[in-house]
Enzyme design. Structure first.
Site, PDB file in Angstrom:
ATOM      1  N   LEU A 227       0.806  -1.218   0.000  1.00 16.36           N
ATOM      2  CA  LEU A 227       0.000   0.000   0.000  1.00 16.36           C
ATOM      3  C   LEU A 227       0.843   1.274   0.000  1.00 16.36           C
ATOM      4  CD1 LEU A 227      -2.929   0.989   0.142  1.00 16.36           C
ATOM      5  CD2 LEU A 227      -2.696   1.045   2.636  1.00 16.36           C
ATOM      6  N   ASP A 228       0.585   2.132  -0.982  1.00 19.98           N
ATOM      7  CA  ASP A 228       1.233   3.448  -1.070  1.00 19.98           C
ATOM      8  C   ASP A 228       2.752   3.351  -1.056  1.00 19.98           C
ATOM      9  OD1 ASP A 228      -1.360   4.591   1.126  1.00 19.98           O
ATOM     10  OD2 ASP A 228      -1.322   4.537  -1.054  1.00 19.98           O
TER      11      ASP A 228
END
Ligand SMILES: Nc1nc2c(c(=O)[nH]1)N[C@@H](CN(C=O)c1ccc(C(=O)N[C@@H](CCC(=O)O)C(=O)O)cc1)CN2
Length: 285
Positions: A227-228
């Site tokens: 994530l990210d």
């Protein structure tokens, strides 16, 4: 508008690469209108992006690919050549926030972004009227918390049926499953509303307000299963003060999110972004 071929190369660094590419183009009277290259001394890796006036070459892009292949093999290149006349197809994904979505739609509608927006996929109905004003198809695909997979299979079908080359998460608030991150590797672009790697995940402005930061920012990056944490394409920041609340940061942050996403998408559409590992080389103009 003149037609160009964009030649993008990534390969182990060695002497003679620039000379070989230049000789190939010179032998075909190719006029180079933009030339960029970079060597990463630690990785011993070479990156190049050349833009060539297609008319000066007088060969098709398919012929270019056939004729350049032996040079690419000689230098163990990872490479591609695109024709600027071919407009990439872009699918936008959104949830309820409208600022990034509308900004991309407006830039496309006014001709600033050279692409074809083939649709918007959203997991709520709120944005339908805005999107349909631009005469862009709107697909509402809800994502039930208890079982998300059927929804992502529907999203996958919608993307594939539209023949989209690029997928943009314009504040889309669902985590893409790993299989889609792999299937669409380096084709899914996200705008994260923080200056990564600070404040990953949900509500970054609230995290920033608690931390007492003096700068907030936005990050445009390729989507990966982590994530990210995907390769960063573009970032920027704005100054904030002790008197700004989280709500102020949400308001102030919207402008920088729009700017960063539109820059990042344009760099991607113009073949300016070269990915190596979890980093990028961006030959911005
Ligand atoms: N595989 C990836 N998917 C997504 C990424 C990514 O980097 N890899 N970026 C996000 C965007 N994002 C922050 O920018 C983000 C979006 C959503 C969440 C989140 O926790 N979502 C919850 C559901 C929330 C809800 O239903 O309202 C979840 O998916 O369980 C965190 C960060 C986009 N996708």
């Amino acid at each position: 508008m003149k037609n160009h071929y964009r030649l993008v190369i990534s390969c182990p660094d060695r002497v003679g690469i620039v000379a070989a590419v230049s000789q190939f183009l010179n032998e075909r009277q190719g006029s180079i209108v933009e030339a960029s290259h970079h060597t990463d001394p630690e990785q011993k890796w070479f990156f190049m992006r050349h833009v060539i006036d297609a008319e000066s070459l007088n060969i098709s892009v398919e012929e270019f690919r056939e004729q350049f292949a032996p040079i690419a093999d000689q230098f163990d290149m990872t490479w591609y050549v695109n024709d600027s006349a071919d407009r990439p197809k872009v699918m936008l994904l959104a949830t309820k926030e409208s600022h990034c979505l509308n900004d991309i739609l407006h830039r496309w509608h006014t001709g600033e972004l050279s692409c074809d927006i083939v649709g918007v996929i959203a997991n709520h109905e709120e944005l339908r009227s805005m999107v349909e004003w631009y005469k862009v198809p709107y697909h509402c695909i809800q994502v039930p918390k208890e079982d998300k997979m059927p929804a992502f299979q529907a999203i996958e079908k919608c993307i594939d049926d539209s023949e989209a080359d690029t997928i943009v998460l314009a504040r889309y608030m669902q985590i893409f499953p790993e299989y889609l991150c792999e299937k669409y590797r380096h084709r899914v672009i996200n705008i994260h509303h923080s200056f990564l790697p600070s404040f990953i995940g949900a509500k970054p402005y609230h995290q920033a307000a608690v931390r007492g930061v003096k700068l907030i920012g936005a990050t445009c990056h390729y989507v990966t299963a982590d994530l990210d944490a995907g390769p960063i394409i573009e970032q920027d920041v704005i100054r904030v003060r002790h008197s700004h609340t989280a709500a102020d940061m949400v308001r102030l942050g919207k402008d920088i999110e729009k700017l960063v996403l539109s820059r990042g998408l344009r760099y991607h559409l113009e073949d300016r972004v070269l990915v190596h590992g979890n980093k990028t080389v961006v030959f911005s103009e």
